[in-house]
Scaffold this motif. Sequence first.
Motif, PDB file in Angstrom:
ATOM      1  N   ARG A 103       0.739  -1.169  -0.080  1.00  0.00           N
ATOM      2  CA  ARG A 103       0.083  -0.184   0.025  1.00  0.00           C
ATOM      3  C   ARG A 103       0.823   1.208   0.186  1.00  0.00           C
ATOM      4  NH1 ARG A 103      -3.317  -1.759   5.150  1.00  0.00           N
ATOM      5  NH2 ARG A 103      -1.573  -2.594   5.580  1.00  0.00           N
ATOM      6  N   MET A 113     -17.092  -0.799   6.263  1.00  0.00           N
ATOM      7  CA  MET A 113     -17.040  -0.433   5.128  1.00  0.00           C
ATOM      8  C   MET A 113     -15.336  -0.345   5.097  1.00  0.00           C
ATOM      9  SD  MET A 113     -18.302   0.233   2.252  1.00  0.00           S
ATOM     10  CE  MET A 113     -17.301   0.192   1.003  1.00  0.00           C
ATOM     11  N   GLN A 114     -14.604  -0.044   6.250  1.00  0.00           N
ATOM     12  CA  GLN A 114     -13.217   0.124   6.346  1.00  0.00           C
ATOM     13  C   GLN A 114     -12.615  -1.311   5.840  1.00  0.00           C
ATOM     14  OE1 GLN A 114     -11.681   2.883   6.492  1.00  0.00           O
ATOM     15  NE2 GLN A 114     -10.003   1.868   5.572  1.00  0.00           N
ATOM     16  N   TYR A 142     -13.711  -3.405   3.567  1.00  0.00           N
ATOM     17  CA  TYR A 142     -13.995  -3.386   2.436  1.00  0.00           C
ATOM     18  C   TYR A 142     -12.923  -2.495   1.617  1.00  0.00           C
ATOM     19  CZ  TYR A 142     -18.487  -5.568   2.211  1.00  0.00           C
ATOM     20  OH  TYR A 142     -19.665  -6.554   2.504  1.00  0.00           O
ATOM     21  N   ARG A 143     -12.629  -1.312   2.131  1.00  0.00           N
ATOM     22  CA  ARG A 143     -11.643  -0.614   1.474  1.00  0.00           C
ATOM     23  C   ARG A 143      -9.975  -1.172   1.655  1.00  0.00           C
ATOM     24  NH1 ARG A 143     -14.767   3.450   4.463  1.00  0.00           N
ATOM     25  NH2 ARG A 143     -16.018   4.901   2.593  1.00  0.00           N
ATOM     26  N   ASP A 144      -9.830  -1.624   2.861  1.00  0.00           N
ATOM     27  CA  ASP A 144      -8.745  -2.160   3.269  1.00  0.00           C
ATOM     28  C   ASP A 144      -8.314  -3.325   2.354  1.00  0.00           C
ATOM     29  OD1 ASP A 144      -8.164  -0.541   4.989  1.00  0.00           O
ATOM     30  OD2 ASP A 144      -8.668  -1.707   6.737  1.00  0.00           O
ATOM     31  N   ASP A 154      -7.916  -2.449  -1.398  1.00  0.00           N
ATOM     32  CA  ASP A 154      -6.592  -1.585  -1.549  1.00  0.00           C
ATOM     33  C   ASP A 154      -5.620  -2.796  -1.628  1.00  0.00           C
ATOM     34  OD1 ASP A 154      -4.752   0.225  -1.735  1.00  0.00           O
ATOM     35  OD2 ASP A 154      -5.022   0.929   0.338  1.00  0.00           O
ATOM     36  N   THR A 168      -5.907  -2.758  -5.704  1.00  0.00           N
ATOM     37  CA  THR A 168      -5.551  -1.524  -6.117  1.00  0.00           C
ATOM     38  C   THR A 168      -3.929  -1.592  -6.171  1.00  0.00           C
ATOM     39  OG1 THR A 168      -7.502  -0.400  -5.336  1.00  0.00           O
ATOM     40  CG2 THR A 168      -5.763   0.872  -5.708  1.00  0.00           C
ATOM     41  N   ALA A 182     -15.828  -8.927   0.384  1.00  0.00           N
ATOM     42  CA  ALA A 182     -15.106  -8.087  -0.148  1.00  0.00           C
ATOM     43  C   ALA A 182     -13.888  -8.529  -0.784  1.00  0.00           C
ATOM     44  CB  ALA A 182     -14.228  -7.352   1.223  1.00  0.00           C
TER      45      ALA A 182
END
Length: 268
Positions: free
Chosen positions: A59, A97-98, A100-102, A105, A109, A147
């Motif tokens: 990251r 939701m964090q 999912y973001r983690d 990422d 990503t 996720a």
Amino acid sequence: MSERTIWITGASSGIGAALAREWAERGTRIVLSGRDEARLREVADGLDTETLILPFDVRDEAAMRAATQEAIGWRGVDIFVANAGISQRSAAVDTAMQVYRDIIDIDLTSQIAATQALLPHLVERGSGRLVFISSIAGKVGVPMRTAYCAAKFGLIGYADALRAELSQSGIDVHVVCPGSVATNVSRNALNADGSPRGTSDKAIDNGISADEAARRIIDAIELNSREIIVAEGMEEAMGELRRTPDQLFDQVAAMVASGYMEKMKAEV
């Protein structure tokens, strides 16, 4: 093989470390990346080949780009394996939701960013292989992994589109979809609140050994298989059911060969 350099992310354990061992036995040079430098050194100490350790968090884009330049400057990169990732064990309705973001990422990503950083080097050389470690959960939606499935489905989409774009460049793109492989993937998975799960699954513990999975993956890459399913039983059946036909890969590549990308650029 002895002239190739393989760069593997997520190489400190599991499938990544097993791929390093198998490729080293076949005579290649190995670049090992992951967050834990001490564990990477343990893997490197067990390899009877020339190795380079490049520790960084996927990251951290600045660190990743610096590692990319160091890997290129060391011996160049012939094969890049985007293997770093983390899983999940929680129902969607309960999941922050964090989480999912983690997961997106780390698993999607960051893998795209690392590939994009290396891509000019491979294109300039006109050769190389990109290997994306997805999952059967990147082909089939699996409960308690919304996720993870979103990220792994996305990784396959990126890889398939990239393969078509690169089909005239001499660069091959491979997608690997493992099922249950005996690693720490379940133990390291995130709970609904983002905390580590800390326990494994029986299916994972009884899965294919990481070393056997690595042998199958590398054998398939050497055969230039574009989509590689490494699973058994029901998981293998699900993966085969959702396998992308080679004819479709060829059809999309033919669009590129006929000038599709040039026509699209001209319309902008």
